[in-house]
Scaffold this motif. Structure first.
Motif, PDB file in Angstrom:
ATOM      1  N   THR A 130      -3.022   6.595   6.899  1.00 56.01           N
ATOM      2  CA  THR A 130      -2.503   5.079   5.915  1.00 56.01           C
ATOM      3  C   THR A 130      -3.491   3.988   5.272  1.00 56.01           C
ATOM      4  OG1 THR A 130      -0.664   4.179   7.616  1.00 56.01           O
ATOM      5  CG2 THR A 130      -0.196   6.198   6.619  1.00 56.01           C
ATOM      6  N   ASP A 134      -2.502   1.865   1.697  1.00 51.93           N
ATOM      7  CA  ASP A 134      -1.824   1.171   2.300  1.00 51.93           C
ATOM      8  C   ASP A 134      -2.568  -0.617   1.041  1.00 51.93           C
ATOM      9  OD1 ASP A 134       0.088  -1.234   2.403  1.00 51.93           O
ATOM     10  OD2 ASP A 134       0.175  -0.415   4.932  1.00 51.93           O
ATOM     11  N   ILE A 179       6.703   3.078   5.079  1.00 58.42           N
ATOM     12  CA  ILE A 179       5.617   2.689   4.143  1.00 58.42           C
ATOM     13  C   ILE A 179       5.279   3.037   3.098  1.00 58.42           C
ATOM     14  CG2 ILE A 179       2.907   2.214   3.914  1.00 58.42           C
ATOM     15  CD1 ILE A 179       2.643   2.670   6.653  1.00 58.42           C
TER      16      ILE A 179
END
Length: 220
Positions: A130, A134, A179
């Motif tokens: 991620t 991200d 997230i």
């Protein structure tokens, strides 16, 4: 480190190539916090001249990944609670201002949507994969302002941001689905023109990562 022969790209091309390789190895944890990087070692490992090795090291010192004290070799910066808090709070200040400005025109960056789509498509659970999307999500918020100076300011701490994020996900502290959901809420607030709500959601989002990493570092 594997050897890379000197190329005909010129000194700048060689320095940038060595810098990129060193940066990747630091961020992946192959070169660990506290490890020294000498000009001689970098020169030998990559098959480049000492001045090129020195310039690559200085670039990483300038970006915050290496630290050099008087009469000492450069070393990979240590990530301690104080560093984490300063990095995350710097991010929050810059990104909150960006969200308020974007919300004033209800402008949702396409690049942020695309990056978050990658995260939402990942299996639920902590995943170091991620980190890339991200970081692209958060960088897209800054880039959407179309301000060269704001972008330069944000990128001045980007390597430290990436190092902290790699530590968070390397320790498997955050769930990919969480997230993605938090990112989506932030963008929904921007699309609705709710700048203060977007900023508050961002603060909660970054504070969660900050606190979990600080707790893990304290436990170590």
């Amino acid at each position: 480190m594997t050897s890379t022969p000197e190329t005909p790209l010129g000194v700048v091309g060689v320095v940038d190539a060595v810098t990129a390789q060193l940066r990747g190895r630091i961020l992946s944890g192959e070169i660990r916090s506290g490890d020294p990087l000498t000009e001689a070692a970098v020169s030998q490992a990559f098959g480049v001249a000492r001045p090129s090795a020195k310039a690559a090291i200085e670039q990483l010192v300038a970006s915050g990944l290496l630290v050099r004290t008087a009469h000492r070799s450069a070393r990979v910066v240590g990530i301690d609670p104080e560093t984490v808090r300063d990095v995350y709070r710097t991010r929050t200040r810059l990104e909150s201002a960006a969200l308020r400005e974007l919300a004033s025109t209800r402008s949702v960056p396409r690049a942020a949507l695309d990056a978050n789509a990658e995260i939402l498509a990942m299996p639920s659970g902590p995943d170091p994969a991620t980190v890339g999307p991200d970081l692209r999500f958060h960088t897209a918020l800054i880039d959407a302002l179309d301000s060269e100076r704001t972008g330069r300011m944000y990128r001045s701490v980007l390597d430290e941001v990436r190092l902290c994020m790699a530590q968070v996900q390397g320790r498997r502290l955050l769930d990919a689905s969480d997230i993605g959901a938090q990112h989506a809420d932030i963008l929904d607030a921007v699309a609705s023109g709710e700048g203060e709500r977007a900023a508050a959601l961002l603060d909660a989002h970054l504070s969660s990562a900050e606190e979990r990493l600080v707790e893990a570092l304290d436990a170590d």
